[in-house]
Design an enzyme around this catalytic site. Structure first.
Site, PDB file in Angstrom:
ATOM      1  N   TYR A 120     -31.106 -72.388  84.942  1.00 22.04           N
ATOM      2  CA  TYR A 120     -29.784 -71.639  85.098  1.00 22.04           C
ATOM      3  C   TYR A 120     -29.314 -71.309  83.682  1.00 22.04           C
ATOM      4  O   TYR A 120     -29.036 -70.094  83.470  1.00 22.04           O
ATOM      5  CB  TYR A 120     -28.671 -72.254  85.842  1.00 22.04           C
ATOM      6  CG  TYR A 120     -27.663 -71.529  86.286  1.00 22.04           C
ATOM      7  CD1 TYR A 120     -27.700 -70.440  87.252  1.00 22.04           C
ATOM      8  CD2 TYR A 120     -26.265 -71.609  85.741  1.00 22.04           C
ATOM      9  CE1 TYR A 120     -26.633 -69.716  87.430  1.00 22.04           C
ATOM     10  CE2 TYR A 120     -25.359 -70.839  85.827  1.00 22.04           C
ATOM     11  CZ  TYR A 120     -25.285 -69.904  86.942  1.00 22.04           C
ATOM     12  OH  TYR A 120     -24.241 -69.290  87.315  1.00 22.04           O
ATOM     13  N   LYS A 161     -28.816 -67.654  81.824  1.00 19.66           N
ATOM     14  CA  LYS A 161     -27.431 -67.045  81.740  1.00 19.66           C
ATOM     15  C   LYS A 161     -27.543 -66.812  79.921  1.00 19.66           C
ATOM     16  O   LYS A 161     -27.007 -65.881  79.434  1.00 19.66           O
ATOM     17  CB  LYS A 161     -26.370 -68.147  81.864  1.00 19.66           C
ATOM     18  CG  LYS A 161     -26.467 -68.176  83.652  1.00 19.66           C
ATOM     19  CD  LYS A 161     -26.128 -66.672  84.086  1.00 19.66           C
ATOM     20  CE  LYS A 161     -26.150 -66.620  85.615  1.00 19.66           C
ATOM     21  NZ  LYS A 161     -25.805 -65.235  86.125  1.00 19.66           N
TER      22      LYS A 161
END
Length: 253
Positions: free
Chosen positions: A158, A162
């Site tokens: 993740y 990002k």
């Protein structure tokens, strides 16, 4: 002299929100419509977005549902090329597969990167191409995360995606500024949504999260409305390449 009372209004603007069937995407669609935008809600689940669009219309807003798999680049390009230009894009569709770094498998890595990075990249590209052809300015809002600014245990995939979104946002902002297209990101902390709900069933996890959020509470989707409307509207006319952190103070130390 500028009428300050209209700076946040979005009347006459067309907005596209991806992942709009629930959670942050649904909130974004509702907020943009409340400030006057005509909103197209895009997601794979036709039932969710049709119901959401109907609810916005019943509240006096303007909305339509668009069933679209944003990981299908060919479909994204075809649909957006045929539609009137979108003045606003909320690039929100995303997912997560948390787990220890040493256990990450290529399938999980590819799944998250395909949706969080590749799809976001090519949706933004398609919207931008249409704006440039139409000779229109625009505002692209990439939904990032506080995890695009810090690291976290069990969040390597993740965080990778990002941090990529933050880099993409800055590069797009530099390149698209001559066209009057602004590109910014929003970095929320943990927000209570259908996607995060299972995580908060673990009391130890919830306590760990709350220990890092200085304001002492998990975020609600409504906490993002102000940042979304600011970046979508003329009120942020001199903002591009920026990241608005809505993180309750998580990244302050």
């Amino acid at each position: 002299m500028t009428d300050l009372s209209t700076l946040f209004r979005l009347d006459g603007k067309r907005a596209l929100v991806t992942g709009a069937g629930r959670g942050i995407g649904l909130l974004a669609a509702r907020a943009l419509a409340a400030y006057g935008a005509h909103v197209t809600l895009a997601a794979r689940s036709e039932t969710d977005i049709a119901a959401a669009a109907d609810a916005i219309i019943k509240d006096g807003g303007r909305a339509e549902a668009l069933m679209l798999d944003v990981t299908d680049t060919s479909a994204v390009r075809a649909v957006i090329a045929e539609a009137p230009a979108f003045d606003i894009l909320v690039n929100n569709a995303g997912t997560n597969r948390p787990g220890p770094f040493v256990d990450v498998e290529p399938e999980a890595f590819d799944l998250v990167n395909t949706l969080n990075v590749k799809a976001a990249f090519f949706v933004a590209q398609a919207v931008t191409r249409r704006l440039i052809v139409a000779g229109r300015p625009g505002s692209i809002i990439n939904m990032s995360s506080q995890m695009g600014h810090v690291g976290a245990k069990d969040r390597t995939i993740y965080c990778t995606t990002k941090f990529a979104i933050e880099g993409m946002t800055k590069s797009m902002a530099v390149e698209l500024a001559p066209h009057g297209i602004r590109v910014n990101s929003i970095g929320p902390t943990f927000i209570e949504t259908p996607m995060t709900a299972p995580y908060f069933e673990n009391e130890d996890f919830k306590a760990s999260v709350l220990s890092k959020i200085k304001l002492g509470r998990v975020g609600q989707v409504e906490d993002l409305a102000g940042a979304l409307i600011l970046l979508a509207s003329d009120a942020s006319g001199l903002m591009t390449g920026s990241s608005l952190l809505v993180d309750g103070g998580w990244t302050a130390e």
